[in-house]
Design a protein around this motif. Structure first.
Motif, PDB file in Angstrom:
ATOM      1  N   ALA A  86       0.942  -1.267  -0.027  1.00  9.10           N
ATOM      2  CA  ALA A  86      -0.025  -0.145   0.055  1.00  9.10           C
ATOM      3  C   ALA A  86       0.906   1.035  -0.211  1.00  9.10           C
ATOM      4  CB  ALA A  86      -1.024   0.002   1.227  1.00  9.10           C
ATOM      5  N   ASP A  87       1.786   1.213   0.722  1.00  6.19           N
ATOM      6  CA  ASP A  87       2.892   2.585   0.708  1.00  6.19           C
ATOM      7  C   ASP A  87       3.534   2.639  -0.742  1.00  6.19           C
ATOM      8  OD1 ASP A  87       5.109   0.926   0.875  1.00  6.19           O
ATOM      9  OD2 ASP A  87       5.375   1.105   2.863  1.00  6.19           O
ATOM     10  N   GLY A  98       4.191  -9.690  -8.652  1.00  3.62           N
ATOM     11  CA  GLY A  98       3.028  -8.835  -8.006  1.00  3.62           C
ATOM     12  C   GLY A  98       3.482  -7.522  -7.464  1.00  3.62           C
ATOM     13  N   GLY A  99       2.774  -6.554  -7.312  1.00  2.00           N
ATOM     14  CA  GLY A  99       3.262  -5.459  -6.576  1.00  2.00           C
ATOM     15  C   GLY A  99       3.605  -4.178  -7.415  1.00  2.00           C
ATOM     16  N   TRP A 100       3.528  -4.473  -8.651  1.00  2.00           N
ATOM     17  CA  TRP A 100       3.950  -3.405  -9.749  1.00  2.00           C
ATOM     18  C   TRP A 100       3.055  -2.289 -10.028  1.00  2.00           C
ATOM     19  CZ3 TRP A 100       8.752  -2.636 -11.293  1.00  2.00           C
ATOM     20  CH2 TRP A 100       9.780  -3.812 -11.142  1.00  2.00           C
ATOM     21  N   GLY A 101       1.576  -2.791  -9.649  1.00  2.00           N
ATOM     22  CA  GLY A 101       0.397  -1.830 -10.203  1.00  2.00           C
ATOM     23  C   GLY A 101       0.438  -0.464  -9.400  1.00  2.00           C
ATOM     24  N   LEU A 102       0.497  -0.742  -8.001  1.00  2.00           N
ATOM     25  CA  LEU A 102       0.582   0.527  -6.966  1.00  2.00           C
ATOM     26  C   LEU A 102       1.665   1.308  -7.401  1.00  2.00           C
ATOM     27  CD1 LEU A 102      -1.430  -0.753  -3.919  1.00  2.00           C
ATOM     28  CD2 LEU A 102      -2.216   0.861  -5.787  1.00  2.00           C
ATOM     29  N   TRP A 103       2.838   0.608  -7.282  1.00  2.00           N
ATOM     30  CA  TRP A 103       4.166   1.186  -7.463  1.00  2.00           C
ATOM     31  C   TRP A 103       4.280   2.249  -8.739  1.00  2.00           C
ATOM     32  CZ3 TRP A 103       8.129   1.453 -11.123  1.00  2.00           C
ATOM     33  CH2 TRP A 103       9.335   1.818 -10.751  1.00  2.00           C
ATOM     34  N   LEU A 104       3.713   1.648  -9.797  1.00  2.00           N
ATOM     35  CA  LEU A 104       3.642   2.343 -11.173  1.00  2.00           C
ATOM     36  C   LEU A 104       2.692   3.354 -10.892  1.00  2.00           C
ATOM     37  CD1 LEU A 104       4.647   2.423 -14.000  1.00  2.00           C
ATOM     38  CD2 LEU A 104       2.844   0.885 -14.504  1.00  2.00           C
ATOM     39  N   THR A 105       1.437   3.138 -10.589  1.00  2.00           N
ATOM     40  CA  THR A 105       0.340   4.199 -10.215  1.00  2.00           C
ATOM     41  C   THR A 105       1.121   5.616  -9.443  1.00  2.00           C
ATOM     42  OG1 THR A 105      -1.277   2.878 -10.407  1.00  2.00           O
ATOM     43  CG2 THR A 105      -1.712   4.801  -9.205  1.00  2.00           C
ATOM     44  N   CYS A 109       1.215   9.421 -11.606  1.00  2.00           N
ATOM     45  CA  CYS A 109       0.121  10.468 -11.185  1.00  2.00           C
ATOM     46  C   CYS A 109       0.693  11.375 -10.160  1.00  2.00           C
ATOM     47  CB  CYS A 109      -0.997   9.693 -10.458  1.00  2.00           C
ATOM     48  SG  CYS A 109      -1.905   8.527 -11.408  1.00  2.00           S
ATOM     49  N   ASP A 110       0.073  12.626 -10.207  1.00  2.00           N
ATOM     50  CA  ASP A 110       0.353  13.630  -9.452  1.00  2.00           C
ATOM     51  C   ASP A 110       0.249  13.428  -7.901  1.00  2.00           C
ATOM     52  OD1 ASP A 110       1.363  15.167 -11.703  1.00  2.00           O
ATOM     53  OD2 ASP A 110      -0.784  15.857 -11.943  1.00  2.00           O
ATOM     54  N   ASP A 111      -1.095  12.555  -7.739  1.00  2.00           N
ATOM     55  CA  ASP A 111      -1.239  12.414  -6.154  1.00  2.00           C
ATOM     56  C   ASP A 111      -1.980  10.917  -6.320  1.00  2.00           C
ATOM     57  OD1 ASP A 111      -1.255  13.266  -3.329  1.00  2.00           O
ATOM     58  OD2 ASP A 111      -3.480  13.387  -3.620  1.00  2.00           O
ATOM     59  N   VAL A 112      -1.796  10.344  -5.253  1.00  2.00           N
ATOM     60  CA  VAL A 112      -2.486   8.990  -4.772  1.00  2.00           C
ATOM     61  C   VAL A 112      -2.569   8.791  -3.526  1.00  2.00           C
ATOM     62  CG1 VAL A 112      -2.106   6.435  -5.146  1.00  2.00           C
ATOM     63  CG2 VAL A 112      -1.026   7.736  -6.707  1.00  2.00           C
ATOM     64  N   ALA A 113      -3.948   8.700  -3.256  1.00  2.00           N
ATOM     65  CA  ALA A 113      -4.310   8.451  -1.809  1.00  2.00           C
ATOM     66  C   ALA A 113      -5.060   6.947  -1.694  1.00  2.00           C
ATOM     67  CB  ALA A 113      -5.301   9.654  -1.486  1.00  2.00           C
ATOM     68  N   ILE A 114      -4.768   6.490  -0.801  1.00  2.00           N
ATOM     69  CA  ILE A 114      -5.198   4.998  -0.581  1.00  2.00           C
ATOM     70  C   ILE A 114      -5.594   4.797   0.932  1.00  2.00           C
ATOM     71  CG2 ILE A 114      -4.531   2.369  -0.318  1.00  2.00           C
ATOM     72  CD1 ILE A 114      -2.238   3.084  -2.304  1.00  2.00           C
ATOM     73  N   GLU A 115      -6.965   4.375   0.799  1.00  2.00           N
ATOM     74  CA  GLU A 115      -7.664   3.934   2.144  1.00  2.00           C
ATOM     75  C   GLU A 115      -7.888   2.485   2.098  1.00  2.00           C
ATOM     76  OE1 GLU A 115     -11.106   6.321   3.258  1.00  2.00           O
ATOM     77  OE2 GLU A 115     -10.111   8.139   2.575  1.00  2.00           O
ATOM     78  N   THR A 116      -7.293   1.772   2.930  1.00  2.00           N
ATOM     79  CA  THR A 116      -7.601   0.197   3.047  1.00  2.00           C
ATOM     80  C   THR A 116      -7.757  -0.524   4.375  1.00  2.00           C
ATOM     81  OG1 THR A 116      -6.536  -1.718   1.709  1.00  2.00           O
ATOM     82  CG2 THR A 116      -4.912  -0.241   2.943  1.00  2.00           C
ATOM     83  N   GLY A 117      -8.410  -1.183   4.260  1.00  2.00           N
ATOM     84  CA  GLY A 117      -8.834  -2.172   5.494  1.00  2.00           C
ATOM     85  C   GLY A 117      -9.352  -3.545   5.199  1.00  2.00           C
TER      86      GLY A 117
END
Length: 131
Positions: A86-87, A98-105, A109-117
């Motif tokens: 997530a970080d 795996g793990g490439w999608g969020l790293w790439l995103t 992008c100019d800003d990325v905010a993640i809320e996860t639970g």
């Protein structure tokens, strides 16, 4: 709540391509072009694909314009993203599958905010029309 979304829809594995095409049209109409449009579309595609692959096979997408930026929110009801992924700080290793999608995103992008639970994840990305 988002006022007047350009896109607001549910999706699953069978509609990811259709959603991607709608994102191209809507983000271009909102003012993104060239590499910034391509980067935004790639990031949205990574997020929708992640929801399908890792979070129950479906999700919700909303895309809207706010001033000089285009924003997209992808939500799912999966079990959440592990903290290390997530970080998105560390680049996945060369042999990682795996793990490439969020790293790439995060890099596109100019800003990325993640809320996860444990009851789901919402990722909001922002791309300014002009850098």
């Amino acid at each position: 709540m988002v006022a007047d979304p350009l896109i607001q829809a549910g999706f699953d594995g069978g509609s990811v391509t259709e959603i991607r095409h709608a994102v191209v049209r809507s983000a271009a109409t909102a003012g993104l072009s060239g590499q910034r449009l391509d980067d935004f579309v790639l990031a949205v595609n990574e997020l929708t694909t992640n929801a399908v692959r890792h979070a129950g096979g479906h999700g919700e997408i909303r895309l809207w314009q706010a001033g000089e930026a285009v924003l997209c929110e992808v939500a799912d009801d999966g079990a959440g993203i592990p903290r290390g992924l997530a970080d998105g700080a560390d680049r996945p290793g060369p042999s990682a599958t795996g793990g490439w999608g969020l790293w790439l995103t995060r890099r596109l992008c100019d800003d990325v905010a993640i809320e996860t639970g444990p009851t789901g994840t919402t990722v909001r990305i922002t791309m300014r029309v002009a850098p």
